[in-house]
Design a protein around this motif. Sequence first.
Motif, PDB file in Angstrom:
ATOM      1  N   THR A 117       0.846  -1.199   0.000  1.00  0.00           N
ATOM      2  CA  THR A 117       0.000   0.000   0.000  1.00  0.00           C
ATOM      3  C   THR A 117       0.875   1.240   0.000  1.00  0.00           C
ATOM      4  O   THR A 117       0.655   2.180  -0.775  1.00  0.00           O
ATOM      5  CB  THR A 117      -0.947   0.002   1.226  1.00  0.00           C
ATOM      6  N   LYS A 118       1.900   1.268   0.836  1.00  0.00           N
ATOM      7  CA  LYS A 118       2.809   2.408   0.888  1.00  0.00           C
ATOM      8  C   LYS A 118       3.592   2.539  -0.415  1.00  0.00           C
ATOM      9  O   LYS A 118       3.801   3.653  -0.916  1.00  0.00           O
ATOM     10  CB  LYS A 118       3.766   2.229   2.062  1.00  0.00           C
ATOM     11  N   ALA A 119       4.029   1.419  -0.988  1.00  0.00           N
ATOM     12  CA  ALA A 119       4.766   1.456  -2.250  1.00  0.00           C
ATOM     13  C   ALA A 119       3.897   2.018  -3.376  1.00  0.00           C
ATOM     14  O   ALA A 119       4.363   2.830  -4.183  1.00  0.00           O
ATOM     15  CB  ALA A 119       5.277   0.062  -2.602  1.00  0.00           C
ATOM     16  N   VAL A 120       2.640   1.611  -3.433  1.00  0.00           N
ATOM     17  CA  VAL A 120       1.734   2.134  -4.461  1.00  0.00           C
ATOM     18  C   VAL A 120       1.536   3.632  -4.261  1.00  0.00           C
ATOM     19  O   VAL A 120       1.537   4.407  -5.218  1.00  0.00           O
ATOM     20  CB  VAL A 120       0.389   1.371  -4.473  1.00  0.00           C
ATOM     21  N   LYS A 121       1.410   4.077  -3.017  1.00  0.00           N
ATOM     22  CA  LYS A 121       1.290   5.517  -2.746  1.00  0.00           C
ATOM     23  C   LYS A 121       2.531   6.267  -3.233  1.00  0.00           C
ATOM     24  O   LYS A 121       2.423   7.378  -3.766  1.00  0.00           O
ATOM     25  CB  LYS A 121       1.067   5.777  -1.259  1.00  0.00           C
ATOM     26  N   LEU A 122       3.689   5.675  -3.044  1.00  0.00           N
ATOM     27  CA  LEU A 122       4.923   6.305  -3.530  1.00  0.00           C
ATOM     28  C   LEU A 122       4.910   6.434  -5.046  1.00  0.00           C
ATOM     29  O   LEU A 122       5.313   7.466  -5.594  1.00  0.00           O
ATOM     30  CB  LEU A 122       6.145   5.488  -3.102  1.00  0.00           C
ATOM     31  N   VAL A 151      -5.523  -3.426  -1.575  1.00  0.00           N
ATOM     32  CA  VAL A 151      -4.412  -2.458  -1.655  1.00  0.00           C
ATOM     33  C   VAL A 151      -4.810  -1.284  -2.535  1.00  0.00           C
ATOM     34  O   VAL A 151      -4.670  -0.119  -2.154  1.00  0.00           O
ATOM     35  CB  VAL A 151      -3.129  -3.130  -2.206  1.00  0.00           C
ATOM     36  N   LEU A 152      -5.297  -1.584  -3.728  1.00  0.00           N
ATOM     37  CA  LEU A 152      -5.637  -0.524  -4.678  1.00  0.00           C
ATOM     38  C   LEU A 152      -6.763   0.359  -4.153  1.00  0.00           C
ATOM     39  O   LEU A 152      -6.712   1.590  -4.289  1.00  0.00           O
ATOM     40  CB  LEU A 152      -6.003  -1.138  -6.024  1.00  0.00           C
ATOM     41  N   GLU A 153      -7.761  -0.246  -3.537  1.00  0.00           N
ATOM     42  CA  GLU A 153      -8.870   0.526  -2.995  1.00  0.00           C
ATOM     43  C   GLU A 153      -8.416   1.442  -1.858  1.00  0.00           C
ATOM     44  O   GLU A 153      -8.876   2.582  -1.752  1.00  0.00           O
ATOM     45  CB  GLU A 153      -9.992  -0.417  -2.553  1.00  0.00           C
ATOM     46  N   LYS A 154      -7.495   0.970  -1.019  1.00  0.00           N
ATOM     47  CA  LYS A 154      -6.969   1.804   0.074  1.00  0.00           C
ATOM     48  C   LYS A 154      -6.263   3.038  -0.464  1.00  0.00           C
ATOM     49  O   LYS A 154      -6.278   4.095   0.163  1.00  0.00           O
ATOM     50  CB  LYS A 154      -5.976   1.013   0.929  1.00  0.00           C
ATOM     51  N   VAL A 155      -5.594   2.888  -1.617  1.00  0.00           N
ATOM     52  CA  VAL A 155      -4.839   4.000  -2.190  1.00  0.00           C
ATOM     53  C   VAL A 155      -5.754   4.975  -2.930  1.00  0.00           C
ATOM     54  O   VAL A 155      -5.378   6.118  -3.156  1.00  0.00           O
ATOM     55  CB  VAL A 155      -3.704   3.464  -3.103  1.00  0.00           C
ATOM     56  N   GLY A 156      -6.953   4.547  -3.289  1.00  0.00           N
ATOM     57  CA  GLY A 156      -7.882   5.446  -3.976  1.00  0.00           C
ATOM     58  C   GLY A 156      -8.189   5.063  -5.407  1.00  0.00           C
ATOM     59  O   GLY A 156      -8.863   5.811  -6.124  1.00  0.00           O
ATOM     60  N   SER A 180      -8.508   1.816 -11.758  1.00  0.00           N
ATOM     61  CA  SER A 180      -7.796   2.950 -12.338  1.00  0.00           C
ATOM     62  C   SER A 180      -7.710   4.100 -11.347  1.00  0.00           C
ATOM     63  O   SER A 180      -8.523   4.227 -10.422  1.00  0.00           O
ATOM     64  CB  SER A 180      -8.489   3.439 -13.614  1.00  0.00           C
ATOM     65  N   LEU A 181      -6.701   4.909 -11.578  1.00  0.00           N
ATOM     66  CA  LEU A 181      -6.515   6.163 -10.845  1.00  0.00           C
ATOM     67  C   LEU A 181      -6.104   7.187 -11.889  1.00  0.00           C
ATOM     68  O   LEU A 181      -5.143   6.961 -12.637  1.00  0.00           O
ATOM     69  CB  LEU A 181      -5.441   6.024  -9.779  1.00  0.00           C
ATOM     70  N   LEU A 188      -5.449  13.528  -4.445  1.00  0.00           N
ATOM     71  CA  LEU A 188      -6.218  13.183  -3.247  1.00  0.00           C
ATOM     72  C   LEU A 188      -5.555  12.092  -2.424  1.00  0.00           C
ATOM     73  O   LEU A 188      -5.975  11.823  -1.300  1.00  0.00           O
ATOM     74  CB  LEU A 188      -7.627  12.733  -3.656  1.00  0.00           C
ATOM     75  N   VAL A 189      -4.541  11.431  -2.995  1.00  0.00           N
ATOM     76  CA  VAL A 189      -3.843  10.335  -2.309  1.00  0.00           C
ATOM     77  C   VAL A 189      -2.835  10.947  -1.351  1.00  0.00           C
ATOM     78  O   VAL A 189      -1.992  11.753  -1.731  1.00  0.00           O
ATOM     79  CB  VAL A 189      -3.141   9.399  -3.326  1.00  0.00           C
TER      80      VAL A 189
END
Length: 190
Positions: A117-122, A151-156, A180-181, A188-189
Amino acid sequence: MDGPSIPIPNEEKREEGISYSNISLRPIELSDLDDFMVWATDDRVTRFCSWESYTSREAALDYIKQNIIPHPWYRVICLENRPVGAISVIPGSGNDNCRGELGYVLASKYWGKGIVTKAVKLVVSSIFKEWPHLMRLEALVDVENPGSQKVLEKVGFQKEGVLRKYLIQKGSIRDMVMYSLLSIDSKLVD
């Protein structure tokens, strides 16, 4: 694949002493082979990957040299600078140049700890700046992989729907969930 590793701002510690500030992304190096083999040889990890588990160091090293190092955006996910997984964005081309496909993998020992989750946010915090032409980041997730969907849903990321009988993976026709994002959503992330 040059560039500095991307540190995460200091945050509260997670389970088992994992601090988000110890998670970073960086280009892979040939010296990462042993760490790469930890997740690349684990059938539980590669279950939803398009590639089979590696059984030989030589084959894995060739793959790193021929495919990963020249990849336009591939990073290892590091815990205290030691690779525990990988994350990549495959750019679209031609009429698909406005989108990229996100993919990631993590050693099973680290599942459920918030690392991906943190890696995807990065990735989200940097990819739209690095590739200003990118308007859409998407991820295809097997319907039987709820952890990755979470994971993807947590990131937005937005769940767009199920693509029925979408691809053949390891000899089986699979249903995939499209997420998709958009670049405008990435602001917003946190």
